[in-house]
Design an enzyme around this catalytic site. Structure first.
Site, PDB file in Angstrom:
ATOM      1  N   ARG A  42       0.814  -1.221   0.000  1.00 54.98           N
ATOM      2  CA  ARG A  42       0.000   0.000   0.000  1.00 54.98           C
ATOM      3  C   ARG A  42       0.846   1.269   0.000  1.00 54.98           C
ATOM      4  NH1 ARG A  42      -5.270  -1.185   3.688  1.00 54.98           N
ATOM      5  NH2 ARG A  42      -6.165  -2.763   2.345  1.00 54.98           N
ATOM      6  N   ASP A 152     -14.844   9.675  10.274  1.00 56.40           N
ATOM      7  CA  ASP A 152     -13.811   8.707   9.909  1.00 56.40           C
ATOM      8  C   ASP A 152     -12.466   9.426   9.964  1.00 56.40           C
ATOM      9  OD1 ASP A 152     -14.081   5.766   8.364  1.00 56.40           O
ATOM     10  OD2 ASP A 152     -12.142   6.762   8.089  1.00 56.40           O
TER      11      ASP A 152
HETATM   12  C1  SAM Z   1     -13.788  -1.555   7.766  1.00 59.16           C
HETATM   13  S1  SAM Z   1     -14.350   0.114   7.806  1.00 59.16           S
HETATM   14  C2  SAM Z   1     -15.941  -0.100   8.583  1.00 59.16           C
HETATM   15  C3  SAM Z   1     -16.990   0.802   7.989  1.00 59.16           C
HETATM   16  C4  SAM Z   1     -18.389   0.653   8.607  1.00 59.16           C
HETATM   17  N1  SAM Z   1     -18.398   1.010   9.998  1.00 59.16           N
HETATM   18  C5  SAM Z   1     -18.916  -0.737   8.412  1.00 59.16           C
HETATM   19  O1  SAM Z   1     -18.952  -1.523   9.357  1.00 59.16           O
HETATM   20  O2  SAM Z   1     -19.294  -1.077   7.280  1.00 59.16           O
HETATM   21  C6  SAM Z   1     -13.343   0.776   9.130  1.00 59.16           C
HETATM   22  C7  SAM Z   1     -13.235   2.312   9.084  1.00 59.16           C
HETATM   23  O3  SAM Z   1     -12.652   2.764  10.305  1.00 59.16           O
HETATM   24  C8  SAM Z   1     -11.809   3.859  10.023  1.00 59.16           C
HETATM   25  N2  SAM Z   1     -10.841   4.025  11.121  1.00 59.16           N
HETATM   26  C9  SAM Z   1      -9.795   3.231  11.452  1.00 59.16           C
HETATM   27  N3  SAM Z   1      -9.130   3.738  12.490  1.00 59.16           N
HETATM   28  C10 SAM Z   1      -9.771   4.873  12.847  1.00 59.16           C
HETATM   29  C11 SAM Z   1      -9.551   5.851  13.856  1.00 59.16           C
HETATM   30  N4  SAM Z   1      -8.531   5.765  14.720  1.00 59.16           N
HETATM   31  N5  SAM Z   1     -10.412   6.891  13.924  1.00 59.16           N
HETATM   32  C12 SAM Z   1     -11.438   6.993  13.063  1.00 59.16           C
HETATM   33  N6  SAM Z   1     -11.694   6.112  12.080  1.00 59.16           N
HETATM   34  C13 SAM Z   1     -10.863   5.053  11.971  1.00 59.16           C
HETATM   35  C14 SAM Z   1     -11.182   3.481   8.690  1.00 59.16           C
HETATM   36  O4  SAM Z   1     -10.688   4.615   7.994  1.00 59.16           O
HETATM   37  C15 SAM Z   1     -12.331   2.804   7.975  1.00 59.16           C
HETATM   38  O5  SAM Z   1     -13.030   3.668   7.117  1.00 59.16           O
END
Ligand code: SAM
Length: 281
Positions: A42, A152
């Site tokens: 990545r 996010d």
């Molecule tokens: C796998 S996605 C899940 C999306 C949605 N909640 C779902 O279940 O379909 C995880 C998201 O968490 C965000 N994320 C990861 N670490 C984070 C943090 N420390 N603060 C805010 N967002 C975060 C990522 O950017 C990503 O968009």
């Protein structure tokens, strides 16, 4: 930069450890050893874009970038954003059949206020699914003070979320009636594109927020969705986060977590409702 230089980029253990430590302390994500190849793949794309020829040089660039823009890009590149409309649909059914009727019933006494937080909202499918559910289940919604906060860490996914445009394959998981009602077809070629209707978009407010940092909002929230985000955090980080969610929920408020997540081993004050659904007493 020649292709063979890029192909031979080496990410040493020390550099991987440094990246992991940085990511862990900044956003809680645990990049264990098995993730080294993923990190390399990545970030190589970032190096290519910046015409940087080694990871050592890239790490210097990140460390010296005072505004933190490259740090944001690095976290963007490393976070996993998989999501879909009505993912883990039991949560939306629970919202529709248990939570919203309760809130509507008590609104005679407490007023027409509704606050939901989608924490880790990725490209918007989750908060828009919540907004559709609310639109379907709350009568005279226009007379309500109803808001969905969707946050996010990744600016890249938030830009897509705010646009609210999805192709055919993304909207496949929206029930057909809701698709017809809340998605406007805005293009048919080269592919069919849909835009989430204004009545749904206006319920959702998107903002960048790193869950590890201070939260500017006051709450209280009636519902918090934090699904498939904590999976990347260690237990200690999960525990702290869960307790911060607890403090921001109204009494009787609900927390949804992802189906592969659990609060086992986390010290918390929530009442267990059913797997992945917890209520603040
Ligand atoms: C796998 S996605 C899940 C999306 C949605 N909640 C779902 O279940 O379909 C995880 C998201 O968490 C965000 N994320 C990861 N670490 C984070 C943090 N420390 N603060 C805010 N967002 C975060 C990522 O950017 C990503 O968009």
């Amino acid at each position: 930069m020649p292709l063979d230089t890029l192909l031979s980029l080496e990410l040493t253990e020390k550099q991987f450890d440094e990246i992991s430590a940085m990511v862990k302390s900044l956003c809680g994500i645990n990049l264990h050893d098995g993730k080294k190849e993923l990190v390399k793949a990545r970030l190589t794309k970032r190096l290519r874009k910046l015409s940087i020829g080694s990871f050592a040089e890239y790490m210097d660039f990140v460390r010296n970038d005072a505004g933190g823009a490259e740090l944001t890009n690095m976290l963007d590149a490393l976070s996993t954003n998989l999501t879909s409309f009505f993912r883990e649909n039991e949560h939306f059914e629970y919202l529709a059949n248990h939570i919203l009727p309760r809130i509507v019933n008590r609104s005679e006494q407490t007023g027409r206020r509704l606050r939901v937080w989608s924490a880790g909202c990725s490209s918007g499918e989750e908060p828009y699914s919540i907004a559709v559910t609310i639109n379907e289940k709350v009568p005279s919604l226009r007379s309500w003070d109803a808001k969905i906060l969707a946050t996010d860490i990744s600016t890249r996914v938030l830009a897509r979320a705010a646009e609210g445009v999805y192709n055919d394959s993304r909207v496949k998981t929206v029930p057909p009636q809701a698709r017809a009602k809340y998605f406007d077809c805005i293009e048919t070629r080269p592919e069919r594109l849909y835009r989430v209707a204004g009545s749904i978009r206006s319920l959702v407010h998107f903002a960048r927020l790193n869950l590890m940092n201070r939260w500017p909002m006051q709450g209280p929230f009636d519902v918090i969705f934090c699904r498939n985000v904590m999976i990347y955090f260690d237990k200690d980080t999960q525990g702290k986060l869960i307790n911060r969610f607890y403090d921001l929920l109204a009494p009787g408020g609900t927390l949804f977590i992802g189906h592969s997540e659990s609060l086992a081993g986390v010290n918390h004050k929530f009442n267990y409702t059913q797997p992945t659904i917890y209520q603040r007493p």
